[in-house]
Design a protein around this motif. Structure first.
Motif, PDB file in Angstrom:
ATOM      1  N   ASP A  44       0.742  -1.116  -0.181  1.00  0.00           N
ATOM      2  CA  ASP A  44       0.151  -0.189   0.024  1.00  0.00           C
ATOM      3  C   ASP A  44       0.867   1.319  -0.536  1.00  0.00           C
ATOM      4  N   MET A  45       0.781   2.137  -0.885  1.00  0.00           N
ATOM      5  CA  MET A  45       1.824   3.177  -1.153  1.00  0.00           C
ATOM      6  C   MET A  45       1.737   4.396  -0.225  1.00  0.00           C
ATOM      7  N   ASP A  63      10.435  16.811  12.031  1.00  0.00           N
ATOM      8  CA  ASP A  63       9.182  16.946  12.121  1.00  0.00           C
ATOM      9  C   ASP A  63       9.035  15.383  11.139  1.00  0.00           C
ATOM     10  N   ALA A  64       8.503  15.813   9.807  1.00  0.00           N
ATOM     11  CA  ALA A  64       8.715  15.251   8.921  1.00  0.00           C
ATOM     12  C   ALA A  64       9.287  15.125   7.608  1.00  0.00           C
ATOM     13  N   ALA A  65       8.530  13.897   6.915  1.00  0.00           N
ATOM     14  CA  ALA A  65       9.852  13.750   5.812  1.00  0.00           C
ATOM     15  C   ALA A  65       9.025  13.151   4.110  1.00  0.00           C
ATOM     16  N   TYR A  66       9.321  13.430   3.316  1.00  0.00           N
ATOM     17  CA  TYR A  66       8.488  12.872   2.280  1.00  0.00           C
ATOM     18  C   TYR A  66       9.518  12.204   0.904  1.00  0.00           C
ATOM     19  N   VAL A  67       9.203  11.224   0.068  1.00  0.00           N
ATOM     20  CA  VAL A  67      10.775  10.457  -0.595  1.00  0.00           C
ATOM     21  C   VAL A  67       9.663  11.036  -2.044  1.00  0.00           C
ATOM     22  N   THR A  68      10.614  11.898  -2.850  1.00  0.00           N
ATOM     23  CA  THR A  68      10.232  11.929  -4.009  1.00  0.00           C
ATOM     24  C   THR A  68      10.420  11.213  -5.064  1.00  0.00           C
ATOM     25  N   SER A  69      10.896  12.272  -6.242  1.00  0.00           N
ATOM     26  CA  SER A  69      11.283  11.552  -7.500  1.00  0.00           C
ATOM     27  C   SER A  69      12.210  11.866  -7.892  1.00  0.00           C
ATOM     28  N   GLY A  70      12.867  13.492  -7.258  1.00  0.00           N
ATOM     29  CA  GLY A  70      13.763  13.971  -7.251  1.00  0.00           C
ATOM     30  C   GLY A  70      13.989  15.128  -6.725  1.00  0.00           C
ATOM     31  N   CYS A  71      15.254  15.476  -6.607  1.00  0.00           N
ATOM     32  CA  CYS A  71      14.818  17.353  -6.023  1.00  0.00           C
ATOM     33  C   CYS A  71      14.071  18.676  -6.737  1.00  0.00           C
ATOM     34  N   ALA A  72      14.366  18.490  -7.941  1.00  0.00           N
ATOM     35  CA  ALA A  72      13.369  19.509  -8.819  1.00  0.00           C
ATOM     36  C   ALA A  72      11.578  19.213  -8.924  1.00  0.00           C
ATOM     37  N   ALA A 234      -0.261  15.989  -0.106  1.00  0.00           N
ATOM     38  CA  ALA A 234      -1.368  15.763  -0.921  1.00  0.00           C
ATOM     39  C   ALA A 234      -1.696  15.679  -2.185  1.00  0.00           C
ATOM     40  N   ASN A 235      -0.513  16.400  -2.830  1.00  0.00           N
ATOM     41  CA  ASN A 235      -0.640  16.602  -3.862  1.00  0.00           C
ATOM     42  C   ASN A 235      -0.749  16.081  -4.990  1.00  0.00           C
ATOM     43  N   GLY A 236       0.247  14.487  -4.457  1.00  0.00           N
ATOM     44  CA  GLY A 236       1.684  13.995  -5.285  1.00  0.00           C
ATOM     45  C   GLY A 236       0.686  11.810  -5.065  1.00  0.00           C
ATOM     46  N   SER A 237       1.770  11.622  -5.489  1.00  0.00           N
ATOM     47  CA  SER A 237       0.887  10.153  -6.230  1.00  0.00           C
ATOM     48  C   SER A 237       1.254   9.247  -4.524  1.00  0.00           C
ATOM     49  N   PRO A 238       0.716   8.746  -4.597  1.00  0.00           N
ATOM     50  CA  PRO A 238      -0.451   7.802  -5.492  1.00  0.00           C
ATOM     51  C   PRO A 238      -2.252   8.094  -6.332  1.00  0.00           C
ATOM     52  N   HIS A 239      -2.095   9.831  -5.127  1.00  0.00           N
ATOM     53  CA  HIS A 239      -3.529  10.706  -5.366  1.00  0.00           C
ATOM     54  C   HIS A 239      -3.150  10.528  -6.692  1.00  0.00           C
ATOM     55  N   GLN A 240      -4.538  11.039  -7.702  1.00  0.00           N
ATOM     56  CA  GLN A 240      -4.699  10.909  -8.775  1.00  0.00           C
ATOM     57  C   GLN A 240      -5.198  13.311  -9.313  1.00  0.00           C
ATOM     58  N   ARG A 241      -3.536  13.418  -9.030  1.00  0.00           N
ATOM     59  CA  ARG A 241      -4.268  14.627  -9.031  1.00  0.00           C
ATOM     60  C   ARG A 241      -2.974  15.326  -9.249  1.00  0.00           C
ATOM     61  N   LEU A 242      -2.343  16.796 -10.032  1.00  0.00           N
ATOM     62  CA  LEU A 242      -1.407  16.852 -11.227  1.00  0.00           C
ATOM     63  C   LEU A 242      -0.069  15.962 -10.684  1.00  0.00           C
ATOM     64  N   ALA A 243       0.542  16.225  -9.406  1.00  0.00           N
ATOM     65  CA  ALA A 243       1.913  16.037  -9.489  1.00  0.00           C
ATOM     66  C   ALA A 243       1.750  14.912  -9.259  1.00  0.00           C
ATOM     67  N   VAL A 248       6.868   8.983  -7.293  1.00  0.00           N
ATOM     68  CA  VAL A 248       7.707   7.581  -7.185  1.00  0.00           C
ATOM     69  C   VAL A 248       7.446   6.130  -6.899  1.00  0.00           C
ATOM     70  N   GLY A 249       8.497   4.970  -7.088  1.00  0.00           N
ATOM     71  CA  GLY A 249       8.208   4.054  -7.400  1.00  0.00           C
ATOM     72  C   GLY A 249       8.255   3.739  -5.456  1.00  0.00           C
ATOM     73  N   LYS A 250       8.183   2.157  -5.079  1.00  0.00           N
ATOM     74  CA  LYS A 250       7.781   1.587  -3.501  1.00  0.00           C
ATOM     75  C   LYS A 250       9.675   1.491  -4.456  1.00  0.00           C
ATOM     76  N   GLU A 251      10.362   1.578  -4.865  1.00  0.00           N
ATOM     77  CA  GLU A 251      11.596   0.967  -5.249  1.00  0.00           C
ATOM     78  C   GLU A 251      12.339   1.630  -4.005  1.00  0.00           C
ATOM     79  N   GLU A 252      11.925   3.932  -5.482  1.00  0.00           N
ATOM     80  CA  GLU A 252      13.103   4.799  -4.490  1.00  0.00           C
ATOM     81  C   GLU A 252      13.313   4.858  -3.784  1.00  0.00           C
ATOM     82  N   VAL A 253      11.626   5.006  -3.142  1.00  0.00           N
ATOM     83  CA  VAL A 253      11.354   5.004  -1.389  1.00  0.00           C
ATOM     84  C   VAL A 253      11.917   4.048  -0.571  1.00  0.00           C
ATOM     85  N   ALA A 254      11.992   2.504  -1.036  1.00  0.00           N
ATOM     86  CA  ALA A 254      12.903   1.649  -0.043  1.00  0.00           C
ATOM     87  C   ALA A 254      14.575   2.097  -0.826  1.00  0.00           C
TER      88      ALA A 254
END
Ligand SMILES: *Cc1c(COP(=O)(O)O)cnc(C)c1O
Length: 376
Positions: A44-45, A63-72, A234-243, A248-254
């Motif tokens: 479950d992503m 406090d919090a952190a989030y994995v993205t598909s790059g710094c840009a 809230a803007n990012g995947s796995p939501h079906q929204r703009l971003a 980012v895939g499960k592999e990149e998160v790991a």
């Protein structure tokens, strides 16, 4: 046979730096292992992002952190978060953002080739000051209706005309505007993972996973306050929204979680001493190559506290200038990548090389230099 040789693509010995164009960084086997393991099962992503974020936040004292598909990508998500505050109705109106506050204040000294990420997020840049100076009243005047965030770029390699981060945070927060720090390549020092946010009060800081962290090339890390990171997420995947386009895939998160674990566990002082050792050795070895002179240079092109060597090419003696010598190195197999200084010089750095590559680099440069003078 490597995957690259199967395609007939030459590998690169990278003595230039962490450059997306040349594959970013290489990953330690522990990182590759964690990606393999993650790739072998469904998950479950939302749950994975939550757990990885909590783990990364604890490790980086945020406090919090989030994995993205790059710094840009992290800049896009941070700007979207600041504009929409995570409200699904606002998110559905992006990237047009009609009648919404979409301004992102940037110092002129901080304009970088990556700042189109702001526009991709539906933001528009409100530029203040000039490359040499910015007054606090200029920032204060810009922090008006229509502004969603301030994007502050970190690095000693930038023009020095920006207000410091503490002043920027103080003035911005006085007007209720969050501050995002682009710290893509600002590791080491490792404490930058919490310095900009926990120490200096920025709402979020974003880093590349594919540079000094030695994570997946297509990964990035956002750290900051719980509220800010929630809004970005809230803007990012796995939501079906703009971003969603920045999935980012499960592999990149790991891979990124493991990379940050390894990065924080490494002996930073020993590594810095090791880099200095290589730089002295290179400088000594290069003094024996006719037509080349070498000197230690510091910091590096990304403003990182990492030593490197500036190699000056005597084009009269060798018959080719630095650009031509670099072209010869690039045509080797594997290709050898050095960083352009000017027409007469180039830079080599130890921190992107494997041990064996660092050990044989000067031999390879000497060989190409002799070949160039012989070909005259
Ligand atoms: C490298 C870099 C980026 C882009 O990072 P990616 O992880 O490649 O998306 C953004 N800002 C700065 C200052 C950088 O050096």
């Amino acid at each position: 046979m490597t995957f690259y040789s199967r395609l007939g693509v030459r590998q690169v010995v990278n003595a230039a730096g962490y450059l997306t164009e040349f594959g970013g960084c290489v990953m330690p086997f522990e990182v590759i292992d964690s990606m393999k393991s993650a790739a072998a099962a469904h998950v479950d992503m939302h749950e994975l992002h939550g757990a990885a974020g909590a783990r990364l936040a604890a490790m980086t004292k945020n406090d919090a952190a989030y994995v993205t598909s790059g710094c840009a990508a992290a800049i896009v998500l941070a700007v979207l978060g600041a504009i929409t505050k995570g409200d699904p109705r606002a998110i559905s109106r992006m990237p047009e953002g009609k009648d919404m506050a979409t301004g992102v204040v940037m110092h002129t000294a901080h304009r970088i080739p990556y700042d189109p990420a702001v526009r991709l997020a539906g933001g528009h840049i409100v530029q203040i000051g000039n490359t040499q100076q910015t007054f606090d009243w200029e920032l204060d005047a810009a922090l008006r209706e229509g502004v969603a965030a301030v994007l502050w770029v970190a690095g000693s390699h930038l023009a020095q005309g920006a207000l410091d981060l503490s002043t920027t945070v103080r003035l911005s927060h006085a007007r209720g505007i969050p501050v995002i720090v682009d710290a893509a390549a600002q590791l080491p020092p490792h404490n930058n993972l919490w310095h900009f946010t926990r120490d200096l009060g920025a709402d979020a800081a974003v880093f590349s996973g594919g540079k000094e962290l030695h994570g997946p090339q297509a990964s990035g890390l956002m750290v900051g306050t719980g509220e800010f990171i929630e809004a970005a997420r809230a803007n990012g995947s796995p939501h079906q929204r703009l971003a969603r386009a920045l999935k980012v895939g499960k592999e990149e998160v790991a891979g990124l979680v493991t990379a940050v674990e390894l990065f924080l566990r490494r002996d930073h002082d020993a590594l810095a001493a090791h880099w200095e050792e290589i730089v002295s050795k290179w400088t000594a070895e290069l003094s024996g190559v006719p037509g080349l002179t070498a000197e230690r240079a510091y910091p590096n092109a990304a403003g990182q506290p990492v030593p490197r060597v500036r190699v000056k090419v005597d084009s009269v003696l060798i018959g080719v200038n630095s650009d031509e010598l670099r072209a010869r190195l690039w045509e080797e197999d594997p290709r050898i990548l050095v960083l352009r200084g000017d027409a007469d010089s180039f830079f080599i750095t130890p921190h992107t090389l494997a041990e064996s590559e660092a050990a044989s680099l000067i031999d390879r440069i000497a060989y190409a230099t002799r070949a160039a003078s012989g070909a005259r």
